[in-house]
Write a protein that holds these residues in place. Structure first.
Motif, PDB file in Angstrom:
ATOM      1  N   LYS A 276       6.256  -1.234  28.119  1.00  0.00           N
ATOM      2  CA  LYS A 276       7.070  -1.188  29.348  1.00  0.00           C
ATOM      3  C   LYS A 276       6.412  -2.063  30.401  1.00  0.00           C
ATOM      4  O   LYS A 276       5.180  -2.046  30.532  1.00  0.00           O
TER       5      LYS A 276
ATOM      6  N   GLN B  87      15.361  -8.950  32.483  1.00  0.00           N
ATOM      7  CA  GLN B  87      15.821  -7.547  32.453  1.00  0.00           C
ATOM      8  C   GLN B  87      17.318  -7.415  32.154  1.00  0.00           C
ATOM      9  O   GLN B  87      17.988  -6.508  32.661  1.00  0.00           O
TER      10      GLN B  87
ATOM     11  N   GLN C 114      18.475  -2.984  28.673  1.00  0.00           N
ATOM     12  CA  GLN C 114      17.649  -1.809  28.997  1.00  0.00           C
ATOM     13  C   GLN C 114      16.634  -1.532  27.889  1.00  0.00           C
ATOM     14  O   GLN C 114      15.561  -1.010  28.153  1.00  0.00           O
TER      15      GLN C 114
ATOM     16  N   GLU D   7      13.918  -3.776  29.809  1.00  0.00           N
ATOM     17  CA  GLU D   7      13.089  -2.826  30.574  1.00  0.00           C
ATOM     18  C   GLU D   7      12.074  -2.137  29.677  1.00  0.00           C
ATOM     19  O   GLU D   7      10.998  -1.755  30.113  1.00  0.00           O
TER      20      GLU D   7
END
Ligand code: SAM
Length: 233
Positions: free
Chosen positions: A223, A136, A139, A171
């Motif tokens: 996602k 992660q 973003q 993300e």
């Protein structure tokens, strides 16, 4: 990697914004561009004050080497485009000549920024399916004209491993287009979506305002809702 096997065509910031439906809030995210090649996205975003890291195996080559490969392919590709008129939508680019001019402009902006960007670690030599970034770390990951497009050359396994890896380092992952070079929906799409859903990775196909390949006006968003490296306490 042998440079002779790749087509170093790059797109602009304006094209990335349309392909990935980027909002101002998206632009402000920490972004990683996957397989950015000689796109001018990173150069233009940096000049505008945003934060983009680009990875591509071609960043092992010098700017002169990348430009000479571009010069060797550009006429042949534009000729193929002219010979297949029903495959293209002349909306953003007004004609094959305009497309060529826009690709030349993108690589020129990229080359102006390349050495400086390499020193600032904005252009990193790396390649899917494994990337040396933390869980992660970004973003938003954007992958234009690589995954799904080259379905005839890259296996289903490669796609699954690569998208899992992108969901580990970012993300949110956006990929455009979902068509192959033969202008067909990638044969991997459904299997990839089903398989990743079992790992907790959701996906959604979105219509966007960019279409050059006829029918190529959709991107897919992945996602991952798993927590990476975060305490579950
Ligand atoms: C058609 S270009 C697209 C360039 C840019 N994303 C754009 O849309 O303007 C495809 C890029 O994928 C890069 N590529 C090839 N193998 C790769 C890999 N395993 N991982 C990441 N990028 C790769 C190529 O070097 C090339 O720059």
């Amino acid at each position: 990697m042998i440079l002779d096997n790749i087509v170093p065509f790059g797109r602009s910031k304006a094209e990335y914004e349309l392909m990935f439906a980027l909002t101002e809030s998206d632009r402000q995210k920490t972004i990683i561009g996957i397989g950015d090649g000689p796109a001018s996205f990173n150069a233009e975003m940096t000049a505008a004050g945003y934060q983009v890291t680009s990875i591509d195996p071609i960043y092992q080559f010098t700017g002169a080497e990348i430009k000479s490969r571009f010069d060797a392919c550009v006429d042949g590709i534009i000729e193929q485009v002219i010979k297949s008129p029903s495959n293209w939508i002349w909306k953003y680019h007004k004609s094959p000549a305009d497309l060529q001019a826009n690709r030349e402009k993108a690589i020129a902006l990229f080359l102006e920024d390349y050495e400086q960007g390499k020193s600032a670690s904005r252009y990193l030599k790396a390649e899917l399916p494994r990337l040396d970034f933390a869980d992660q770390q970004f973003q938003l990951a954007l992958c234009s004209h690589f995954l799904f497009l080259y379905s005839a050359h890259l296996s289903l396994e490669f796609h699954l491993d690569s998208i899992r890896e992108l969901c580990r380092i970012a993300e949110e992952v956006r990929i455009f287009p979902i068509l192959t070079l033969a202008q067909e929906r990638s044969p991997y799409l459904d299997t990839v979506r089903e398989s990743l859903a079992k790992d907790g990775i959701t996906s959604e196909i979105i219509q966007v305002a960019y279409e050059l390949q006829r029918g190529g006006n959709q991107m897919i968003i992945f996602k991952n809702y798993r927590t990476y490296g975060k305490s579950t306490n």
